[in-house]
Each structure stands twice: as C-alpha cells, then as structure tokens.
Design an enzyme around this catalytic site. Structure first.
Site, mmCIF file in Angstrom:
data_model
loop_
_atom_site.group_PDB
_atom_site.id
_atom_site.type_symbol
_atom_site.label_atom_id
_atom_site.label_comp_id
_atom_site.label_asym_id
_atom_site.label_seq_id
_atom_site.Cartn_x
_atom_site.Cartn_y
_atom_site.Cartn_z
ATOM 1 N N VAL A 190 0.824 -1.211 0.000
ATOM 2 C CA VAL A 190 0.000 0.000 0.000
ATOM 3 C C VAL A 190 0.863 1.269 0.000
ATOM 4 C CG1 VAL A 190 -1.618 1.358 1.404
ATOM 5 C CG2 VAL A 190 -2.057 -1.048 0.978
ATOM 6 N N GLY A 245 -7.566 -15.664 0.191
ATOM 7 C CA GLY A 245 -6.373 -15.584 1.034
ATOM 8 C C GLY A 245 -5.872 -14.161 0.995
ATOM 9 N N LYS A 261 -7.706 -11.457 7.492
ATOM 10 C CA LYS A 261 -7.499 -10.720 8.755
ATOM 11 C C LYS A 261 -8.620 -9.712 9.002
ATOM 12 C CE LYS A 261 -4.519 -6.821 7.454
ATOM 13 N NZ LYS A 261 -5.505 -5.773 7.613
ATOM 14 N N ARG A 307 -6.308 -3.301 -5.140
ATOM 15 C CA ARG A 307 -6.122 -4.749 -5.196
ATOM 16 C C ARG A 307 -4.712 -5.025 -5.702
ATOM 17 N NH1 ARG A 307 -10.440 -5.556 -9.641
ATOM 18 N NH2 ARG A 307 -9.337 -3.645 -10.189
ATOM 19 N N CYS A 336 -5.467 -9.268 3.365
ATOM 20 C CA CYS A 336 -6.590 -8.417 3.773
ATOM 21 C C CYS A 336 -7.835 -9.199 4.192
ATOM 22 C CB CYS A 336 -6.936 -7.451 2.644
ATOM 23 S SG CYS A 336 -5.661 -6.211 2.400
ATOM 24 N N THR A 369 -5.489 -0.437 7.451
ATOM 25 C CA THR A 369 -6.832 -0.886 7.834
ATOM 26 C C THR A 369 -6.842 -1.101 9.342
ATOM 27 O OG1 THR A 369 -7.074 -1.976 5.705
ATOM 28 C CG2 THR A 369 -8.588 -2.666 7.456
ATOM 29 N N ALA A 414 -16.141 -19.176 -7.954
ATOM 30 C CA ALA A 414 -15.910 -20.282 -7.006
ATOM 31 C C ALA A 414 -14.462 -20.749 -7.131
ATOM 32 C CB ALA A 414 -16.863 -21.426 -7.313
HETATM 33 P P1 NAD Z 1 3.149 -4.596 4.336
HETATM 34 O O1 NAD Z 1 3.364 -5.521 5.464
HETATM 35 O O2 NAD Z 1 3.436 -5.069 2.939
HETATM 36 O O3 NAD Z 1 4.004 -3.261 4.544
HETATM 37 C C1 NAD Z 1 4.105 -2.598 5.761
HETATM 38 C C2 NAD Z 1 5.446 -1.867 5.779
HETATM 39 O O4 NAD Z 1 5.496 -0.999 6.908
HETATM 40 C C3 NAD Z 1 6.655 -2.788 5.890
HETATM 41 O O5 NAD Z 1 7.578 -2.502 4.863
HETATM 42 C C4 NAD Z 1 7.261 -2.452 7.266
HETATM 43 O O6 NAD Z 1 8.658 -2.588 7.320
HETATM 44 C C5 NAD Z 1 6.824 -1.009 7.421
HETATM 45 N N1 NAD Z 1 6.792 -0.507 8.797
HETATM 46 C C6 NAD Z 1 6.290 -1.112 9.896
HETATM 47 N N2 NAD Z 1 6.415 -0.303 10.969
HETATM 48 C C7 NAD Z 1 7.021 0.840 10.538
HETATM 49 C C8 NAD Z 1 7.422 2.051 11.164
HETATM 50 N N3 NAD Z 1 7.238 2.266 12.463
HETATM 51 N N4 NAD Z 1 8.023 2.996 10.413
HETATM 52 C C9 NAD Z 1 8.244 2.792 9.092
HETATM 53 N N5 NAD Z 1 7.875 1.676 8.451
HETATM 54 C C10 NAD Z 1 7.272 0.697 9.154
HETATM 55 O O7 NAD Z 1 1.632 -4.124 4.453
HETATM 56 P P2 NAD Z 1 0.613 -3.752 3.276
HETATM 57 O O8 NAD Z 1 0.137 -4.974 2.583
HETATM 58 O O9 NAD Z 1 1.174 -2.632 2.487
HETATM 59 O O10 NAD Z 1 -0.611 -3.217 4.142
HETATM 60 C C11 NAD Z 1 -0.528 -2.020 4.871
HETATM 61 C C12 NAD Z 1 -1.907 -1.698 5.425
HETATM 62 O O11 NAD Z 1 -2.809 -1.447 4.335
HETATM 63 C C13 NAD Z 1 -2.536 -2.814 6.236
HETATM 64 O O12 NAD Z 1 -3.292 -2.271 7.273
HETATM 65 C C14 NAD Z 1 -3.458 -3.501 5.235
HETATM 66 O O13 NAD Z 1 -4.544 -4.134 5.844
HETATM 67 C C15 NAD Z 1 -3.926 -2.335 4.398
HETATM 68 N N6 NAD Z 1 -4.313 -2.676 3.041
HETATM 69 C C16 NAD Z 1 -3.557 -3.559 2.320
HETATM 70 C C17 NAD Z 1 -3.914 -3.850 1.011
HETATM 71 C C18 NAD Z 1 -3.114 -4.833 0.201
HETATM 72 O O14 NAD Z 1 -3.590 -5.234 -0.867
HETATM 73 N N7 NAD Z 1 -1.941 -5.243 0.636
HETATM 74 C C19 NAD Z 1 -5.023 -3.237 0.429
HETATM 75 C C20 NAD Z 1 -5.745 -2.307 1.182
HETATM 76 C C21 NAD Z 1 -5.383 -2.042 2.487
#
Ligand code: NAD
Length: 429
Positions: free
Chosen positions: A11, A256, A262, A152, A259, A121, A251
C-alpha cells in the site's frame, strides 16, 4: 504537495509512487533498511506490475525519495500517511503495534501542523489512538484523518489512479481542505465522512466481498451434488443488476492474502466487543477454512492415496499478478499434501522464492510444463493467465497420471477431457 509515507509495503509504495506521479514531492520511509536500499537502486521489494517503472521515473525526476529517517522526511511535509501493517493477533484482533509505533515516531519528529492520514486498515476508534500517541510527544496542532485503501494487488496502480471512490474520514475543516486538494488530482468520487464511519467502510467492504466468495463456494458444493455448473450460475446471478457484473462470485479454493482473512477476523472481534452477533461472518470464515482444503478429498477420490504421489501445484501466490503469499490457499494445500506423504512440485511466475521460505520441502520448476512432468495430478491453485493458455494436450503428454483438479475453474474442461485428462473443477459437473 510535500508528502511523507510511512511503510513501503504494497500500500505505502503504491501510494507514494502514484502521488509522486501526480506531481507531488513524496518521501517514503521504512524501518526495513533492506527495502529502502533496494528502492534507492530503483528496485521494488514487491512484485506489482508497473511499480518499478513508476519508481524509477519519479525518482529520476526527484519527486520520489526513500529513507529510513522519519525526522528529516517529515520536516516539510503537509501530509503524513501511515501505511504500516496491521496483521491479525492470535485472537483475531488487529495488531496495532506498527501503527502505534509509527504514531509515536511522528509525535517525536513533528514540529509543525500536518495532516496525519491513516491508510492502514484499523479498528474503529484507532484514529483517536493515533492522535493520543502523537500528543504524548508533540503538543502542537495536527489533525488525524482516516483514508482507507481499497487497491487490489496485481492491479494496484490503476486501482489507485482510477479508484471507484476515495473515502476520507476527516477531523477538521482544515484537514478536509488539504485532503480535497490532494485527491482532486484523481477523477474519483470523494466521500467525506466522520472518522469512525470511514474506518468502518473499509471493514464492511472487505468482509462483504469475502462473504460473496464463501457464498458462491457453498453454492458450488450444491452444484457438485446436483450436477449444475457454478460458473454459469454465477454468470446468471451477475446479470441481475442488484448483484452486479463485478460481483465476487468466482468459485474456487477460497480467499487468502493479507486483507480478507485478517479483516474478516477483525470485524468478528469488533462485533463481539460490541455485543453484536455477526453469525454470517463466523460462517464466512469457517467456510473459507474448509474451502482451502477442498481439493484434498477430490485428489484422494481420484488417486486413491496421496502417499508417495507426485502432485504439481500451478500457482502459489494468493492471487495472480502478485508475489504475496500471506494466507495463500497454496500454502495450506501444500502443507496438507506434505502431511499425507505426497511429493509437491510447484510453478509460480513470481512467488516461488517466498513460498520456499515457508515450505522447505517444495521443489519448483522453470516453467509450468516442466512442473507437471511425471506428475500424478495437477492442481491449479492460482489463476495466472498463462496457465489457461497452455494446450491441455501438452499437459497430458507431460504428466504420468491424468488427474487435473482445477481449483480456480481456470482451464477449459472440454479441452482437458478431449486431451484425455480427468478434469475436476470446483462446482462444475
Ligand atoms: P506490508 O506488510 O506489505 O508493509 C508494511 C510496511 O510498513 C513494511 O515494509 C514495514 O517494514 C513497514 N513498517 C512497519 N512499521 C514501521 C514504522 N514504524 N516505520 C516505518 N515503516 C514501518 O503491508 P501492506 O500490505 O502494504 O498493508 C498495509 C496496510 O494497508 C494494512 O493495514 C493492510 O490491511 C492495508 N491494506 C492492504 C492492502 C493490500 O492489498 N496489501 C489493500 C488495502 C489495504
């Protein structure tokens, strides 16, 4: 606008690169030095189509910067995004430790008014928690805004640039104006709400999409029992405008990723904490847990025993066009097959390296046909386009056995049967 993004995951990196592409000055911060080093070399730590080009173009134009130093990053920033992970705790609640740590770091480094935007999220009320954590270190003015992300993986750049909607839960008129200026660059409806409503929209949307998947997977089971075809049932349903052409009614072996699983669990917890019986979601989760393993009885019925059998998995990522294997059905399937004594070979265009870290017994092949060489059965777990383009005659020639379990209904059953394969889909007669 001068923007800081905290977290360079799926994200944060997409948000940062896209805002830079729109002409903003963006600094992406991460505590993971390995990721920042890679990004500084123009390399993406994640697989997402188009992301590397975008990073390089905007870094060269000096609109996109990467650092591990939050203090220097936020010095001139008007907007600071929190885009860190919020994985599940054991009891299903969202783990907010990364969000809290980011908020504390902001508080310690902030020296001017800024809009803090929560893109992660998070459970309802987290924006208040973020504000409290910042205030423990910074006594000046700031606003906290909720701006959940709906992109996505696999089509993240276009989803970000052309979103169905942008939801902004704002704290003040000043913050609303800043967010409006930022997002006015996109041609998308902006929905302004209070902060808690914005936080709720994200969970309600993801849990609803997951519900559609578990719903159609249950319909698929009935289809199997009565001899109907779930793919046609889904098409028939989608033509109803109240259901919609893009409804999540494919289907398969279940949802998985980082998102849906969890977020469903977190909403179940939120419901419990508020004395709400959200029985539907309990069923959605249970259905998905069984569904991930639904290929095992199909394989057993076709092969007799799994012990000593050679089984090929096509696809390891939780969906095509990403390398994300978090809670991927392929991991559950591989573990189960391993327990039953099967030998597993897999092919995935981008997720093999990450999967091997979790499944040391997994062997891989350089291409899909090489992966099925000598196999007793093939299981399609992720619907990468290239799989459906392979001639089933070539699959039949390469395999030792004949069994194809199509966990994503991605192959052509008639062509498979014609090639002499025993085709077993999900909810297909
Ligand atoms: P991710 O685990 O891929 O990335 C998180 C990043 O944050 C990591 O690189 C980590 O090292 C960094 N991080 C953690 N703590 C930190 C700090 N204190 N300072 C700086 N960097 C730090 O996560 P993601 O998949 O990008 O998801 C992020 C959020 O967005 C989640 O809450 C997720 O639910 C939400 N989200 C994800 C998606 C998706 O498709 N992946 C879509 C919509 C929403």
């Amino acid at each position: 606008m001068n923007i800081t993004i905290i977290g360079t995951g799926y994200v944060g990196l997409v948000t940062g690169a896209c805002f830079a592409e729109l002409g903003n000055d963006v600094t992406c911060v991460d505590i993971d030095k390995r990721k920042i080093d890679l990004l500084k070399q123009g390399k993406s730590p994640i697989y997402e189509p188009g992301i590397e080009d975008l990073i390089r173009r905007n870094a060269t134009a000096r609109r996109l910067h990467f650092t591990t130093n939050l203090t220097t990053a936020i010095k001139a920033s008007k907007v600071i995004f929190i885009a860190v992970g919020t994985p599940s705790l054991e009891d299903g609640r969202a783990d907010l430790s990364q969000v809290e740590a980011a908020a504390e770091a902001i508080g310690a480094a902030l020296g001017h008014y800024a809009v803090i935007v929560n893109k992660s999220t998070v459970p309802i009320g987290t924006s208040d928690l973020v504000a409290r954590r910042i205030r423990e270190h910074y006594k000046g003015e700031f606003d906290v805004v909720s701006n959940p992300e709906f992109l996505r993986e696999g089509s993240a750049l276009s989803d970000f640039m052309q979103p169905d909607r942008v939801v902004i839960g704002d704290g003040s008129e000043r913050a609303r104006t800043t967010m409006k200026v930022l997002y006015d660059q996109l041609d998308a409806p902006l929905l302004f709400t209070d902060v808690k409503t914005a936080e709720m929209i994200k969970y309600a949307s993801n849990a609803f999409l997951a519900t559609q998947i578990s719903y159609i997977n249950s319909v698929a089971k009935i289809c199997e029992a009565v001899g109907a075809d779930v793919t046609l049932v889904a098409n028939g349903m989608r033509l109803d405008k109240r259901i919609g052409r893009r409804a999540f009614l494919d289907a398969g072996v279940g949802y998985g990723g980082s998102c849906f699983p969890k977020d469903v669990r977190a909403l179940i917890r939120i419901a419990h904490e508020n004395d709400v019986h959200f029985d539907i979601l309990d069923a959605v989760e249970a259905t998905n847990t069984y569904q991930k393993l639904s290929v095992i009885p199909k394989l057993k019925a076709a092969l007799g025993t799994l012990n000593g059998k050679r089984i090929t998995l096509w696809g390891l990522a939780f969906k095509p066009r990403t390398d994300d294997i978090r809670e991927a059905p392929a991991l559950t399937i591989a573990r189960s097959l391993h327990e039953f004594g099967a030998h597993i070979k897999a092919f995935d265009p981008v997720a093999e390296k990450l999967a091997k870290e979790q499944l040391p017994y997994l062997t891989t092949a350089p291409d899909p046909l090489e992966a099925v060489k000598g196999a007793d059965a093939l299981v399609v777990v992720t619907e990468w386009n290239e799989f459906s383009a392979i001639d089933p005659v070539k699959i039949a020639k390469a395999m030792r056995g004949k069994v194809v379990v199509d966990g994503r209904n991605a192959l052509d059953p008639t062509a498979c049967k014609k090639a002499g394969l025993t085709y077993i889909g999900i909810g297909r007669p």
